[in-house]
Design a protein around this motif. Structure first.
Motif, PDB file in Angstrom:
ATOM      1  N   SER A  95     -42.938 -30.041 -60.154  1.00 43.48           N
ATOM      2  CA  SER A  95     -44.267 -30.551 -60.513  1.00 43.48           C
ATOM      3  C   SER A  95     -45.337 -30.153 -59.500  1.00 43.48           C
ATOM      4  CB  SER A  95     -44.226 -32.074 -60.687  1.00 43.48           C
ATOM      5  OG  SER A  95     -43.705 -32.403 -61.971  1.00 43.48           O
TER       6      SER A  95
ATOM      7  N   THR B  51     -59.282 -25.509 -58.054  1.00 44.38           N
ATOM      8  CA  THR B  51     -58.834 -26.796 -58.579  1.00 44.38           C
ATOM      9  C   THR B  51     -60.021 -27.500 -59.217  1.00 44.38           C
ATOM     10  OG1 THR B  51     -57.430 -28.716 -58.091  1.00 44.38           O
ATOM     11  CG2 THR B  51     -59.239 -28.316 -56.578  1.00 44.38           C
ATOM     12  N   ASN B  53     -61.749 -31.278 -59.470  1.00 42.27           N
ATOM     13  CA  ASN B  53     -61.696 -32.608 -58.881  1.00 42.27           C
ATOM     14  C   ASN B  53     -63.079 -33.265 -58.950  1.00 42.27           C
ATOM     15  OD1 ASN B  53     -60.680 -34.906 -57.290  1.00 42.27           O
ATOM     16  ND2 ASN B  53     -58.992 -33.506 -56.803  1.00 42.27           N
ATOM     17  N   LEU B  64     -60.118 -34.212 -49.402  1.00 42.34           N
ATOM     18  CA  LEU B  64     -59.151 -33.247 -49.945  1.00 42.34           C
ATOM     19  C   LEU B  64     -58.748 -32.253 -48.863  1.00 42.34           C
ATOM     20  CD1 LEU B  64     -60.746 -32.567 -53.466  1.00 42.34           C
ATOM     21  CD2 LEU B  64     -58.581 -33.765 -53.017  1.00 42.34           C
ATOM     22  N   PHE B  68     -54.869 -32.029 -47.656  1.00 43.51           N
ATOM     23  CA  PHE B  68     -54.037 -30.828 -47.839  1.00 43.51           C
ATOM     24  C   PHE B  68     -53.658 -30.198 -46.492  1.00 43.51           C
ATOM     25  CE2 PHE B  68     -53.162 -30.001 -52.240  1.00 43.51           C
ATOM     26  CZ  PHE B  68     -54.013 -30.889 -52.888  1.00 43.51           C
ATOM     27  N   LEU B  96     -49.550 -24.894 -53.780  1.00 36.76           N
ATOM     28  CA  LEU B  96     -49.674 -26.320 -54.142  1.00 36.76           C
ATOM     29  C   LEU B  96     -50.795 -26.522 -55.164  1.00 36.76           C
ATOM     30  CD1 LEU B  96     -49.404 -28.071 -50.650  1.00 36.76           C
ATOM     31  CD2 LEU B  96     -47.857 -28.440 -52.586  1.00 36.76           C
ATOM     32  N   LEU B  97     -51.883 -25.794 -55.005  1.00 36.89           N
ATOM     33  CA  LEU B  97     -53.061 -26.012 -55.846  1.00 36.89           C
ATOM     34  C   LEU B  97     -53.115 -25.070 -57.040  1.00 36.89           C
ATOM     35  CD1 LEU B  97     -55.427 -26.502 -52.839  1.00 36.89           C
ATOM     36  CD2 LEU B  97     -55.243 -28.162 -54.685  1.00 36.89           C
TER      37      LEU B  97
ATOM     38  N   THR C  46     -60.161 -37.170 -62.999  1.00 34.48           N
ATOM     39  CA  THR C  46     -59.831 -36.641 -61.675  1.00 34.48           C
ATOM     40  C   THR C  46     -58.943 -37.590 -60.867  1.00 34.48           C
ATOM     41  OG1 THR C  46     -61.828 -37.574 -60.678  1.00 34.48           O
ATOM     42  CG2 THR C  46     -61.992 -35.337 -61.569  1.00 34.48           C
ATOM     43  N   MET C  88     -58.589 -42.396 -53.577  1.00 37.04           N
ATOM     44  CA  MET C  88     -58.583 -41.046 -52.994  1.00 37.04           C
ATOM     45  C   MET C  88     -57.186 -40.417 -53.076  1.00 37.04           C
ATOM     46  SD  MET C  88     -60.658 -38.724 -51.881  1.00 37.04           S
ATOM     47  CE  MET C  88     -59.865 -37.096 -51.834  1.00 37.04           C
ATOM     48  N   HIS C  91     -56.994 -38.738 -56.321  1.00 33.40           N
ATOM     49  CA  HIS C  91     -57.655 -37.433 -56.402  1.00 33.40           C
ATOM     50  C   HIS C  91     -56.769 -36.343 -55.786  1.00 33.40           C
ATOM     51  CE1 HIS C  91     -61.247 -39.186 -57.991  1.00 33.40           C
ATOM     52  NE2 HIS C  91     -61.588 -39.815 -56.887  1.00 33.40           N
ATOM     53  N   VAL C  92     -56.116 -36.669 -54.658  1.00 30.77           N
ATOM     54  CA  VAL C  92     -55.230 -35.673 -54.031  1.00 30.77           C
ATOM     55  C   VAL C  92     -54.086 -35.318 -54.988  1.00 30.77           C
ATOM     56  CG1 VAL C  92     -53.679 -35.208 -52.098  1.00 30.77           C
ATOM     57  CG2 VAL C  92     -55.811 -36.471 -51.712  1.00 30.77           C
ATOM     58  N   ALA C  94     -54.096 -35.585 -58.193  1.00 26.63           N
ATOM     59  CA  ALA C  94     -54.635 -34.867 -59.350  1.00 26.63           C
ATOM     60  C   ALA C  94     -54.660 -33.361 -59.076  1.00 26.63           C
ATOM     61  CB  ALA C  94     -56.037 -35.376 -59.681  1.00 26.63           C
ATOM     62  N   SER C  95     -55.038 -32.977 -57.845  1.00 24.73           N
ATOM     63  CA  SER C  95     -55.067 -31.548 -57.526  1.00 24.73           C
ATOM     64  C   SER C  95     -53.676 -30.997 -57.226  1.00 24.73           C
ATOM     65  CB  SER C  95     -56.015 -31.285 -56.352  1.00 24.73           C
ATOM     66  OG  SER C  95     -57.364 -31.259 -56.796  1.00 24.73           O
ATOM     67  N   LEU C  96     -52.784 -31.818 -56.685  1.00 21.56           N
ATOM     68  CA  LEU C  96     -51.403 -31.362 -56.464  1.00 21.56           C
ATOM     69  C   LEU C  96     -50.712 -31.059 -57.793  1.00 21.56           C
ATOM     70  CD1 LEU C  96     -50.145 -33.858 -53.718  1.00 21.56           C
ATOM     71  CD2 LEU C  96     -50.261 -31.371 -53.463  1.00 21.56           C
ATOM     72  N   LEU C  97     -50.962 -31.884 -58.800  1.00 17.22           N
ATOM     73  CA  LEU C  97     -50.250 -31.761 -60.074  1.00 17.22           C
ATOM     74  C   LEU C  97     -51.019 -30.941 -61.100  1.00 17.22           C
ATOM     75  CD1 LEU C  97     -49.094 -35.445 -60.035  1.00 17.22           C
ATOM     76  CD2 LEU C  97     -47.512 -33.532 -60.342  1.00 17.22           C
TER      77      LEU C  97
END
Lengths: 139, 139, 139
Positions: A95, B51, B53, B64, B68, B96-97, C46, C88, C91-92, C94-97
């Motif tokens: 994922s 990405t 966001n 972010l 990261f 990852l992104l 997001t 927050m 949001h992190v 959301a961008s990882l997945l």
């Protein structure tokens, strides 16, 4: 130009990030007939992934493997452990990385940047064959 | 409606998550002519990412960036270090992104949610220009 | 076959990884009319995400939730905290997945592997309804 859709089977790979650009492209000769389009690759598994990354230095896939194994470590207190300690971290990495890629086609070639290659990310210690559904559309 | 494909060049950005929705949309005026379709953006680099966001609070891209950089830290024991301590973490973040986005088009606009913006994630300290291949299909 | 585009509204879900394959497929009966094509799902939020993962063992979504909450922890020193400690990190994640999926269609069905299901990843403690723009193209 009609849609093209075909299953590409990748031979079993050792655990890690494995460059498969050449295998993918050679299995899809129709790419060379398109002036513009998109290639979609969809891995039908949940313990492996597809990603695009640096294709030149063989240290990069080793560092990707150790980095993702640190982000999703085997010693995490998982519930789903019946298939071994590498299984649930493999699902987490699947994922994190994603199971599909879309790559533009231009003048008969994939529009990969100079340093970009397609990686199969094999997260299992004994992964077996991996199936990808490739779908191409263009003109 | 034929396919549209064009390279969009983003000017050099400082390291971090940079909102580029406006630059992307203004470089692709054909979006406004489509009633339905898809925009595909493909970044041709392996040390930056794309990405979607939150587009409103300027603290979000700062969080972010720090998040990261904690997930893929510079003090990890990487092998690939010849291009500096920010390079291999940049490759990890790129995977990852992800380097591409697909965004639906409806009635001449991108179907972004109210709070969604497109970010270029610049992971290098000195990143330079970044190229995106934009492919649009629709009717 | 013309393009199909429709908004699918998912009912509020508790925080965690929630299987929604059935809801998505039943909202898009046109999938069954296509011999080949692609389904694109775009979540317009997001603080939630879409992913594909193991659809069988109910421990897997629990382990995904705890793993992603360890990768993007609530006790990280975030600046953007006005909407609560879960915001927050949402949001992190959301961008990882990622907020979108592309899934091939073949002979009237999604080409999901045997163990693959579509998950809505609800990262907020009180997430509310979630909107997905579904775009289908095929023949």
């Amino acid at each position: 130009m009609p849609w093209i859709q075909r299953t590409v089977v990748l031979s079993p790979q050792p655990r890690g990030f494995q460059l498969v650009t050449r295998e993918i492209v050679s299995a899809l000769p129709e790419i060379s007939e398109l002036s513009v389009g998109l290639l979609h690759l969809f891995l039908q598994h949940t313990s492996a992934a597809l990603t695009i990354n640096e294709n030149a230095d063989p240290d990069v896939p080793l560092d990707l493997e150790s980095s993702f194994s640190a982000i999703a470590p085997e010693d995490f207190p998982h519930r789903h452990t019946c298939e071994g300690p590498d299984d649930m971290p493999a699902h987490v990495k699947a994922s994190l990385l994603g199971n599909s890629l879309s790559i533009p086609i231009h003048n008969g070639n994939l529009c990969l940047g100079t340093w970009q290659g397609i990686y199969l990310c094999e997260h299992r210690n004994q992964g077996g064959q991996r199936q990808i559904v490739a779908t191409i559309q263009g003109e």
